[in-house]
Design a protein around this motif. Structure first.
Motif, PDB file in Angstrom:
ATOM      1  N   VAL A   5       1.081  -2.539  -8.159  1.00  0.00           N
ATOM      2  CA  VAL A   5       1.219  -1.133  -7.771  1.00  0.00           C
ATOM      3  C   VAL A   5       0.838  -0.199  -8.914  1.00  0.00           C
ATOM      4  N   ASP A  26       0.815  -1.222   0.000  1.00  0.00           N
ATOM      5  CA  ASP A  26       0.000   0.000   0.000  1.00  0.00           C
ATOM      6  C   ASP A  26       0.846   1.268   0.000  1.00  0.00           C
ATOM      7  N   PRO A  27       1.945   1.332   0.798  1.00  0.00           N
ATOM      8  CA  PRO A  27       2.798   2.536   0.700  1.00  0.00           C
ATOM      9  C   PRO A  27       3.367   2.752  -0.700  1.00  0.00           C
ATOM     10  N   LEU A  28       3.706   1.665  -1.401  1.00  0.00           N
ATOM     11  CA  LEU A  28       4.202   1.806  -2.771  1.00  0.00           C
ATOM     12  C   LEU A  28       3.113   2.355  -3.687  1.00  0.00           C
ATOM     13  N   ARG A  29       1.909   1.865  -3.518  1.00  0.00           N
ATOM     14  CA  ARG A  29       0.796   2.362  -4.342  1.00  0.00           C
ATOM     15  C   ARG A  29       0.581   3.855  -4.102  1.00  0.00           C
ATOM     16  N   ARG A  30       0.633   4.283  -2.848  1.00  0.00           N
ATOM     17  CA  ARG A  30       0.446   5.699  -2.545  1.00  0.00           C
ATOM     18  C   ARG A  30       1.583   6.529  -3.126  1.00  0.00           C
ATOM     19  N   THR A  31       2.798   6.008  -3.042  1.00  0.00           N
ATOM     20  CA  THR A  31       3.952   6.725  -3.590  1.00  0.00           C
ATOM     21  C   THR A  31       3.797   6.943  -5.093  1.00  0.00           C
ATOM     22  N   SER A  90       1.007   6.856  -6.868  1.00  0.00           N
ATOM     23  CA  SER A  90      -0.119   7.747  -7.125  1.00  0.00           C
ATOM     24  C   SER A  90       0.271   9.204  -6.898  1.00  0.00           C
ATOM     25  N   ASP A  91       0.975   9.475  -5.793  1.00  0.00           N
ATOM     26  CA  ASP A  91       1.421  10.847  -5.507  1.00  0.00           C
ATOM     27  C   ASP A  91       2.424  11.333  -6.543  1.00  0.00           C
ATOM     28  N   TYR A  92       3.329  10.447  -6.957  1.00  0.00           N
ATOM     29  CA  TYR A  92       4.358  10.825  -7.924  1.00  0.00           C
ATOM     30  C   TYR A  92       3.723  11.259  -9.246  1.00  0.00           C
ATOM     31  N   ALA A 112      -2.502   1.652  -8.878  1.00  0.00           N
ATOM     32  CA  ALA A 112      -2.736   2.797  -7.992  1.00  0.00           C
ATOM     33  C   ALA A 112      -3.271   3.996  -8.746  1.00  0.00           C
TER      34      ALA A 112
END
Length: 262
Positions: free
Chosen positions: A42, A2-7, A9-11, A45
């Motif tokens: 990922v 999940d942190p990778l997916r958020r990263t 998405s934010d990127y 995301a």
């Protein structure tokens, strides 16, 4: 994950806000590259990344959303050192006494079936888990006519390229793997594809390849090997770097981006 997916998405949000041209095709003229097993997951995301962009993935699994018409299959390559030229080459067909060889971990949906049917069952079909101490994996591949490349946890395996490097005809065992560079390479000319359901018939399938046919296949392995080579230093024409870019370029041709109206 999940942190990778958020990263990711934010990127994408940051880049697309700073560079508006990234939005002109909703990602269709952009690509992402990942050789990690988590790459396909990922990438979900971001909806545009998953649905529109060109995903260059080692885990080219058509059952998990990999689309060969839009995505690019990235070959897995496991190099022992940066001296790539020393890791290639092998004997002729007459100096390969083993019909088929595999050694590796018992994981994923395919390998347990392979081990169940062929582990220590036939002398000329050398199928096992990890090799005993002192037995060289590379030497075993060089002594084998066919090198078995079953899917593990994921569909891709570095064994495919290892076999090509060592001039051993690869046998791809799996149903959902989109093979690399299939736009331009005729895999049936230099490899064998075996469905999971046909694992019990593996020896029959390989024994049906005549010596003359095998010699032609091995020669073709030597021919296509340059397309899987990682060059020492700068990339060279037709090496794996250029093949990957060529695959991306072919898919980019399918995208038409209209210029904004004045």
């Amino acid at each position: 994950m999940d942190p990778l997916r958020r990263t990711i998405s934010d990127y994408i949000a940051v880049v697309s806000a700073k560079y508006p041209h990234c939005n002109r095709s909703l990602g269709a003229d952009h690509f992402m590259l990942s050789c990690h097993d988590w790459g396909p997951y990922v990438s979900s995301a971001n909806g545009n990344l998953m649905s529109n962009s060109i995903r260059v993935l080692c885990n080219a699994n058509t059952s998990e959303g990999f689309d060969p018409s839009r995505d690019v299959s990235l070959p897995e390559i496991n190099l022992l050192s940066d001296a790539v030229g020393r890791q290639v080459g092998g004997p002729s067909a007459s100096r390969r006494p083993i019909l088929a060889f595999f050694a590796g971990g018992d994981h994923g949906p395919v390998r347990p079936l392979l081990l169940k049917h062929w582990k220590e069952k036939e002398k000329d079909v050398q199928v096992s888990e990890y090799l005993p101490r002192g037995v060289s994996y590379t030497d075993m591949m060089r002594r084998s006519t066919f090198c078995l490349c079953p899917s593990g946890y994921e569909v891709a395996s570095p064994r495919v390229v290892e076999a090509i490097y060592l001039e051993c005809v690869p046998v791809v065992i799996g149903d959902d793997y989109a093979l690399p560079f299939a736009d331009v390479l005729n895999w049936s000319a230099f490899s064998v594809r075996v469905a999971v359901a046909d694992i019990p018939r593996l020896k029959t399938i390989l024994a049906a390849v005549s010596p003359r046919q095998y010699i032609r296949m091995q020669r073709r392995v030597r021919v296509v090997r340059r397309h899987f080579m990682v060059s020492d230093g700068a990339p060279r024409r037709f090496d794996v770097f250029h093949m990957i870019l060529h695959s991306i370029w072919l898919r980019r041709l399918n995208v038409r981006v209209l210029a904004p109206e004045d």
